[in-house]
Design an enzyme around this catalytic site. Sequence first.
Site, PDB file in Angstrom:
ATOM      1  N   ASP A   1      52.856  38.247  36.808  1.00 24.22           N
ATOM      2  CA  ASP A   1      52.631  38.620  37.984  1.00 24.22           C
ATOM      3  C   ASP A   1      53.442  39.986  38.272  1.00 24.22           C
ATOM      4  O   ASP A   1      54.112  40.463  37.638  1.00 24.22           O
ATOM      5  CB  ASP A   1      53.144  37.540  39.137  1.00 24.22           C
TER       6      ASP A   1
ATOM      7  N   ASP B   1      53.693  42.115  41.849  1.00 19.82           N
ATOM      8  CA  ASP B   1      54.585  42.073  43.332  1.00 19.82           C
ATOM      9  C   ASP B   1      55.624  40.846  43.071  1.00 19.82           C
ATOM     10  O   ASP B   1      54.937  39.620  43.225  1.00 19.82           O
ATOM     11  CB  ASP B   1      53.683  42.164  44.319  1.00 19.82           C
TER      12      ASP B   1
ATOM     13  N   CYS C   1      36.432  34.571  46.312  1.00 17.21           N
ATOM     14  CA  CYS C   1      35.939  34.780  45.167  1.00 17.21           C
ATOM     15  C   CYS C   1      36.395  33.968  43.755  1.00 17.21           C
ATOM     16  O   CYS C   1      37.144  33.048  44.384  1.00 17.21           O
ATOM     17  CB  CYS C   1      36.713  36.525  44.729  1.00 17.21           C
TER      18      CYS C   1
END
EC number: 3.1.3.15
Length: 361
Positions: free
Chosen positions: A9, A11, A100
């Site tokens: 990941d 952030d 999405c």
Amino acid sequence: MTQPTLFIDRDGTLIDEPKTDFQIDSLEKLKLERNVIPALLKLKDHYRFVMVSNQDGLGTDSFPQENFDKPHNAMLEIFRSQGIEFDAILICPHKPEDNCDCRKPKIKLLKKYIDKKLFDPAHSFVIGDRATDVQLAENLGIQALQYHPEKLDWDLIVEKLLPKTTACKRPPRYAEVVRTTKETDIKVQVWLDETGVNQISTGVGFFDHMLDQIATHGGFRMNVQCKGDLWIDEHHTVEDTALALGTALKQALGDKRGIQRFGFVLPMDECKAECTMDLSGRPYFKFKAKFKREKVGDFSTEMTEHFFQSIAYTLMATLHLKTQGDNDHHKIESLFKVFGRTLRQCIKVEGNELPSSKGVL
């Protein structure tokens, strides 16, 4: 080519995530997580790096692309300047309400790695700070390391991912204990001279986390698998796991030559947990802690004392434990952590002498 891979990941894991708006949209907001570069440098010869990130609304008025690009490219340049490269940078620009198929923890972004079998499931991990990263790992069929700047920082991640063996010229201190009763079926493995990822599954989530704290802070690796009569309660699972773990630790220690034998830690964390231990071969247990709640998660607080009493007697150790504080979760966790830290001192090998005037422990 199939190889060990870290899906990382961005952030909150590689770089700090501002809690005001959760966007890194300027150079002023760009701040690397502590020791991330030294950690990645140690890991890069062993793992492929793939960055996977959700960036809500990227390319819209709420998060213009150019505002993202400047700090993002600066971050990549910093990594490149230190010899750190990513095999791919995969970004979902959608918001949760867009529903999405590519937003973590969904796996569409990683379709190439899945379809072409580019990662080794047994030796690949997702590293991230959020529950969605843990879920992504589950969806990929691999393990997760949930980054936290205090509880699981980059230094600890390196320890888990790069197992170390003892430099002493002695057989590895390893033991395996299988314990089967009418109530539980347990298998415990401990490697006292290695660190790495612990495989722990007892069916009691909070207890799994506590056991991991012992190994992590104890500086060793262990696997614990337990199937117990949880339809009744968790009593037998916790008690029998403690008995098996204590036995495994005792067996792995062998004749105890060269160990420090004694250990103590005080105080630790905001709860002021204290522990003193002597691997004396003479079991004794003293415990002082009060809990306000009956349960923390799926774990009965009264089982905390019973767990440590059981492990002290099978480990054949003198053990004093106490903690005080306001939060029961923190108090229990502090006891498991301080036990691990103290055990780490006791099992450390410093020579080949037996630490006893009696000639036996």
